[in-house]
Design a protein around this motif. Structure first.
Motif, PDB file in Angstrom:
ATOM      1  N   GLU A  65      42.249  -6.986  67.587  1.00 33.68           N
ATOM      2  CA  GLU A  65      43.623  -7.508  67.385  1.00 33.68           C
ATOM      3  C   GLU A  65      43.806  -8.503  68.599  1.00 33.68           C
ATOM      4  N   ASN A  66      43.079  -8.593  69.765  1.00 32.91           N
ATOM      5  CA  ASN A  66      43.332  -9.637  70.672  1.00 32.91           C
ATOM      6  C   ASN A  66      42.175 -10.231  70.908  1.00 32.91           C
ATOM      7  N   VAL A  67      42.405 -11.478  71.166  1.00 33.39           N
ATOM      8  CA  VAL A  67      41.162 -12.516  71.621  1.00 33.39           C
ATOM      9  C   VAL A  67      41.838 -13.086  73.029  1.00 33.39           C
ATOM     10  N   TYR A  68      40.803 -13.046  73.960  1.00 33.79           N
ATOM     11  CA  TYR A  68      41.048 -13.496  75.426  1.00 33.79           C
ATOM     12  C   TYR A  68      39.933 -14.821  75.390  1.00 33.79           C
ATOM     13  N   PHE A  92      42.771 -20.085  80.673  1.00 35.51           N
ATOM     14  CA  PHE A  92      42.899 -18.547  80.066  1.00 35.51           C
ATOM     15  C   PHE A  92      43.919 -18.497  79.129  1.00 35.51           C
ATOM     16  N   LEU A  93      43.522 -18.030  77.875  1.00 40.99           N
ATOM     17  CA  LEU A  93      44.850 -17.884  76.840  1.00 40.99           C
ATOM     18  C   LEU A  93      44.377 -16.589  76.013  1.00 40.99           C
ATOM     19  N   ASP A 100      50.508 -14.137  65.459  1.00 43.47           N
ATOM     20  CA  ASP A 100      50.736 -15.310  65.735  1.00 43.47           C
ATOM     21  C   ASP A 100      51.184 -15.970  67.027  1.00 43.47           C
ATOM     22  N   ILE A 101      51.002 -15.103  67.848  1.00 38.06           N
ATOM     23  CA  ILE A 101      51.528 -15.612  69.361  1.00 38.06           C
ATOM     24  C   ILE A 101      50.044 -15.914  70.190  1.00 38.06           C
ATOM     25  N   ILE A 102      50.273 -16.913  71.083  1.00 40.31           N
ATOM     26  CA  ILE A 102      49.463 -17.483  71.879  1.00 40.31           C
ATOM     27  C   ILE A 102      50.044 -17.387  73.397  1.00 40.31           C
ATOM     28  N   LYS A 103      49.584 -16.600  74.407  1.00 39.10           N
ATOM     29  CA  LYS A 103      50.182 -16.620  75.533  1.00 39.10           C
ATOM     30  C   LYS A 103      49.144 -16.575  76.847  1.00 39.10           C
TER      31      LYS A 103
END
Length: 146
Positions: A65-68, A92-93, A100-103
């Motif tokens: 569920e998370n891509v770093y 880093f993102l 649909d979130i990028i942080k």
């Protein structure tokens, strides 16, 4: 180890939502981590501008569920919805594809048609089109820039 890895997540109606690919994927079952070399992420949700991200490396959460993304991270959001093309560069993102979130909590440079924004930390909700800039924000706006 998988070379030339590619995975596509589909919506309920069978259309592609996003694709994650990499030159090489390494999965470690002992701690359930997945590492990617030269990852590419593409979000192709209908009625939204295409969003593309690339980096030197990435790590996936065990649930996927998370891509770093890390190392020379570049995100390109194509023009659309009355807005021009936007590029985000950082070291880093964190992408949460289903939301649909990028942080990031690191330094980032956001380049648009008429402005360049430097910030430390940002959150982009691509679904709502809201970007939150977290600290040390500097904006250079140039009307003549295209």
């Amino acid at each position: 180890i998988v070379e030339n890895f590619s995975a596509t997540r589909m919506s309920l109606d069978g259309t592609p939502r996003h694709t994650l690919s990499a030159k090489k994927m390494l999965h470690y079952p002992d701690d359930d981590t997945t590492h990617l070399e030269q990852p590419r992420f593409v979000s192709t949700e209908p009625a939204k501008p295409v969003l593309r991200a690339k980096a030197d490396q990435a790590t996936l959460s065990s649930d996927g569920e998370n891509v770093y993304l890390s190392g020379n991270v570049i995100v390109l959001r194509e023009a659309g919805d009355g807005q021009g093309e936007t590029t985000i560069a950082s070291r880093f993102l964190h992408i949460i594809p289903d939301d649909d979130i990028i942080k990031t909590d690191k330094a980032a440079t956001i380049t648009g048609a008429k402005s360049v924004i430097n910030t430390v930390g940002m959150v982009l909700n691509n679904r709502t089109r809201v970007m939150q800039l977290l600290s040390q924000v500097k904006i250079v706006h140039n009307k003549a820039r295209k």
